[in-house]
Design an enzyme around this catalytic site. Structure first.
Site, PDB file in Angstrom:
ATOM      1  N   CYS A 108      52.997   8.791   8.110  1.00 35.37           N
ATOM      2  CA  CYS A 108      54.084   9.452   8.034  1.00 35.37           C
ATOM      3  C   CYS A 108      53.775  10.551   9.338  1.00 35.37           C
ATOM      4  O   CYS A 108      54.875  11.490   9.643  1.00 35.37           O
ATOM      5  CB  CYS A 108      52.702  11.155   7.148  1.00 35.37           C
ATOM      6  SG  CYS A 108      53.002  10.607   5.572  1.00 35.37           S
ATOM      7  N   HIS A 229      54.330  17.886   9.524  1.00 40.70           N
ATOM      8  CA  HIS A 229      54.977  16.819   8.531  1.00 40.70           C
ATOM      9  C   HIS A 229      54.647  17.683   6.858  1.00 40.70           C
ATOM     10  O   HIS A 229      53.605  18.329   7.568  1.00 40.70           O
ATOM     11  CB  HIS A 229      54.105  15.690   8.534  1.00 40.70           C
ATOM     12  CG  HIS A 229      53.598  14.718   7.524  1.00 40.70           C
ATOM     13  ND1 HIS A 229      54.647  14.242   6.691  1.00 40.70           N
ATOM     14  CD2 HIS A 229      52.864  14.312   6.601  1.00 40.70           C
ATOM     15  CE1 HIS A 229      54.579  14.276   5.635  1.00 40.70           C
ATOM     16  NE2 HIS A 229      52.714  14.286   5.798  1.00 40.70           N
ATOM     17  N   ASN A 259      55.633  15.488  -0.240  1.00 43.75           N
ATOM     18  CA  ASN A 259      55.168  15.175   1.016  1.00 43.75           C
ATOM     19  C   ASN A 259      56.261  14.133   1.052  1.00 43.75           C
ATOM     20  O   ASN A 259      56.130  13.066   0.086  1.00 43.75           O
ATOM     21  CB  ASN A 259      54.199  14.331   0.843  1.00 43.75           C
ATOM     22  CG  ASN A 259      53.599  13.503   2.260  1.00 43.75           C
ATOM     23  OD1 ASN A 259      54.274  13.414   3.079  1.00 43.75           O
ATOM     24  ND2 ASN A 259      52.313  13.386   2.454  1.00 43.75           N
TER      25      ASN A 259
HETATM   26  N1  ACO Z   1      45.470  18.889 -11.181  1.00 39.51           N
HETATM   27  C1  ACO Z   1      44.041  19.358 -11.348  1.00 39.51           C
HETATM   28  N2  ACO Z   1      42.877  18.369 -11.093  1.00 39.51           N
HETATM   29  C2  ACO Z   1      43.088  17.467  -9.661  1.00 39.51           C
HETATM   30  C3  ACO Z   1      43.595  17.210  -9.151  1.00 39.51           C
HETATM   31  C4  ACO Z   1      45.426  16.977 -10.423  1.00 39.51           C
HETATM   32  N3  ACO Z   1      46.848  17.114  -9.505  1.00 39.51           N
HETATM   33  N4  ACO Z   1      43.749  16.542  -8.674  1.00 39.51           N
HETATM   34  C5  ACO Z   1      42.572  16.393  -8.228  1.00 39.51           C
HETATM   35  N5  ACO Z   1      42.380  17.225  -9.569  1.00 39.51           N
HETATM   36  C6  ACO Z   1      40.748  17.506  -9.538  1.00 39.51           C
HETATM   37  C7  ACO Z   1      39.410  16.511  -8.897  1.00 39.51           C
HETATM   38  O1  ACO Z   1      39.137  15.713 -10.096  1.00 39.51           O
HETATM   39  C8  ACO Z   1      37.735  17.484  -8.535  1.00 39.51           C
HETATM   40  O2  ACO Z   1      37.912  17.998  -9.560  1.00 39.51           O
HETATM   41  P1  ACO Z   1      36.131  17.903  -9.967  1.00 39.51           P
HETATM   42  O3  ACO Z   1      35.554  18.713  -8.643  1.00 39.51           O
HETATM   43  O4  ACO Z   1      35.796  18.179 -11.512  1.00 39.51           O
HETATM   44  O5  ACO Z   1      35.333  16.429  -9.627  1.00 39.51           O
HETATM   45  C9  ACO Z   1      38.774  19.304  -8.039  1.00 39.51           C
HETATM   46  O6  ACO Z   1      40.304  18.500  -8.357  1.00 39.51           O
HETATM   47  C10 ACO Z   1      38.775  19.143  -6.020  1.00 39.51           C
HETATM   48  O7  ACO Z   1      39.491  17.844  -5.819  1.00 39.51           O
HETATM   49  P2  ACO Z   1      40.170  17.817  -4.554  1.00 39.51           P
HETATM   50  O8  ACO Z   1      40.298  16.550  -4.036  1.00 39.51           O
HETATM   51  O9  ACO Z   1      38.247  17.902  -3.831  1.00 39.51           O
HETATM   52  O10 ACO Z   1      40.677  18.704  -3.787  1.00 39.51           O
HETATM   53  P3  ACO Z   1      41.248  19.120  -3.139  1.00 39.51           P
HETATM   54  O11 ACO Z   1      41.233  20.940  -2.930  1.00 39.51           O
HETATM   55  O12 ACO Z   1      40.900  19.106  -1.395  1.00 39.51           O
HETATM   56  O13 ACO Z   1      43.476  19.111  -2.969  1.00 39.51           O
HETATM   57  C11 ACO Z   1      44.313  17.598  -1.754  1.00 39.51           C
HETATM   58  C12 ACO Z   1      43.465  17.792  -3.099  1.00 39.51           C
HETATM   59  C13 ACO Z   1      45.362  18.566  -2.745  1.00 39.51           C
HETATM   60  C14 ACO Z   1      44.921  16.391  -2.202  1.00 39.51           C
HETATM   61  C15 ACO Z   1      43.952  17.519  -0.508  1.00 39.51           C
HETATM   62  O14 ACO Z   1      42.505  17.114  -0.620  1.00 39.51           O
HETATM   63  C16 ACO Z   1      45.402  17.296   0.481  1.00 39.51           C
HETATM   64  O15 ACO Z   1      46.011  18.034   0.381  1.00 39.51           O
HETATM   65  N6  ACO Z   1      44.601  16.147   1.258  1.00 39.51           N
HETATM   66  C17 ACO Z   1      45.433  15.834   2.095  1.00 39.51           C
HETATM   67  C18 ACO Z   1      46.776  14.934   1.632  1.00 39.51           C
HETATM   68  C19 ACO Z   1      47.560  15.002   2.853  1.00 39.51           C
HETATM   69  O16 ACO Z   1      47.916  15.467   3.756  1.00 39.51           O
HETATM   70  N7  ACO Z   1      47.644  13.534   2.718  1.00 39.51           N
HETATM   71  C20 ACO Z   1      48.976  13.105   4.196  1.00 39.51           C
HETATM   72  C21 ACO Z   1      49.362  11.988   4.791  1.00 39.51           C
HETATM   73  S1  ACO Z   1      49.487  11.013   3.332  1.00 39.51           S
HETATM   74  C22 ACO Z   1      50.540   9.496   4.151  1.00 39.51           C
HETATM   75  O17 ACO Z   1      50.137   9.227   5.548  1.00 39.51           O
HETATM   76  C23 ACO Z   1      50.738   8.812   3.415  1.00 39.51           C
END
Ligand code: ACO
Length: 302
Positions: A108, A229, A259
């Site tokens: 990214c 990004h 993304n």
């Molecule tokens: N739908 C419903 N529930 C979900 C989903 C989904 N799609 N995905 C995860 N959950 C659940 C998890 O299983 C977890 O459940 P649990 O509490 O029972 O274990 C709960 O939701 C919370 O999960 P988290 O991973 O802690 O959720 P978070 O609030 O952190 O959001 C997210 C997840 C959106 C992925 C966030 O962490 C994020 O945006 N991270 C950054 C990603 C990013 O920016 N990547 C960029 C670089 S990519 C690259 O370089 C190629």
């Protein structure tokens, strides 16, 4: 650095959050609240090369091909390991054989790193231009049973033709090797520790923007646009809050495209350019971050 032109392409196939509700255990509400994403565009017959080509052709409209001395394609999803996408673009666009053409893999952060590389190389090639492309077919690298990852990404390409014009620019960049935060597994599928990446993104992006502003002697309020990004609305919101900068400075189109990795910054720039949002002399800050972990900020005048 002068942006002479821009271009972009996204596949027509649009997948909404409702479409994902039928594939994995998720909901439109969860995805919108956690990410700000409503839809993403997903390749069918399109390849990284064809998307890169479509965006590059748009950016090349009205540009003299003989002025191009450098072609850089930022991608971590090339269709094949070799030849590079850049090399294939050189031939397909009828660019001179003397161009230096290669791919850059910084996920990214790729487009930002391509821009930094082009700036250094163009200093030695006065009057010449670089064609920069960010193109990704991330869908080919997704596990569509992994709800924490597959809902985030989309496919597409963005391109720009740039020329060094002697005006000052400011940059801050880095890498912090961490192979367990975002990586591809033994099957080549993308895996991510979402929360770890989120925390890295907010802390590092905020600090990198502070660093580049300090180098330029500017306050956040003196910027005209910040183009981060397009990973997650909540990351952008947190960065704005930590900087004490108004959200209106931060361009966003991730709601429609998700993304798109290295394509996200040039896709955003092309949309802004076509909408007349970018005016000569405005201060624009570009911010890339992602796998590596890697990051980069670049401040310049449009
Ligand atoms: N739908 C419903 N529930 C979900 C989903 C989904 N799609 N995905 C995860 N959950 C659940 C998890 O299983 C977890 O459940 P649990 O509490 O029972 O274990 C709960 O939701 C919370 O999960 P988290 O991973 O802690 O959720 P978070 O609030 O952190 O959001 C997210 C997840 C959106 C992925 C966030 O962490 C994020 O945006 N991270 C950054 C990603 C990013 O920016 N990547 C960029 C670089 S990519 C690259 O370089 C190629």
């Amino acid at each position: 650095m002068k942006f002479l032109s821009t271009g972009s392409f996204v596949p027509p196939r649009r997948m909404t959050n409702q479409d994902f509700e039928k594939i994995v255990d998720t909901s439109d509400q969860w995805i919108v609240e956690r990410t700000g994403i409503h839809a993403r565009h997903v390749a069918e017959e399109e390849t990284t090369l064809t998307m890169a080509m479509a965006a590059a052709k748009q950016a090349m409209e009205g540009v003299d091909p003989s002025a191009i001395c450098l072609v850089l394609v930022a991608t971590f999803t090339p269709d094949q390991a070799t030849p590079s996408v850049a090399s294939q673009l050189q031939q397909a666009l009828g660019l001179p054989e003397e161009v230096l053409a290669y791919d850059i893999n910084a996920a990214c952060s790729g487009f930002l790193f391509a821009l930094l590389t082009a700036e250094r190389l163009l200093e030695a090639m006065p009057g010449k231009c670089a064609l920069l492309v960010g193109a990704e077919k991330v869908s080919g690298r997704l596990d569509y049973t992994d709800r924490g990852t597959c809902i985030l990404f989309g496919d597409g390409a963005g391109a720009a033709v740039v020329q060094a014009d002697g005006r000052p620019t400011w940059a801050d960049y880095g890498n912090r090797s961490n192979g367990s935060a975002i990586y591809t597994d033994e099957k080549g599928l993308l895996r991510m520790e979402g929360r770890q990446v989120y925390q890295f993104a907010v802390r590092t992006v905020t600090q990198s923007i502070r660093n580049v502003l300090e180098k330029a002697g500017l306050e956040p309020g003196q910027l005209d646009h910040v183009v981060c990004h397009q990973a997650n609305h909540r990351i952008i919101e947190a960065v704005a809050r930590h900087l004490g900068a108004p959200m209106e400075l931060f361009f966003e189109n991730l709601g429609e495209y998700g993304n798109t990795s290295a394509a996200s910054i040039p896709l955003a720039l092309d949309e802004m350019h076509r909408n007349g949002m970018l005016k000569s002399g405005q201060r624009v800050l570009l911010e890339g971050f992602g796998s590596g972990l890697s990051w980069g900020s670049y401040l310049f005048e449009w």
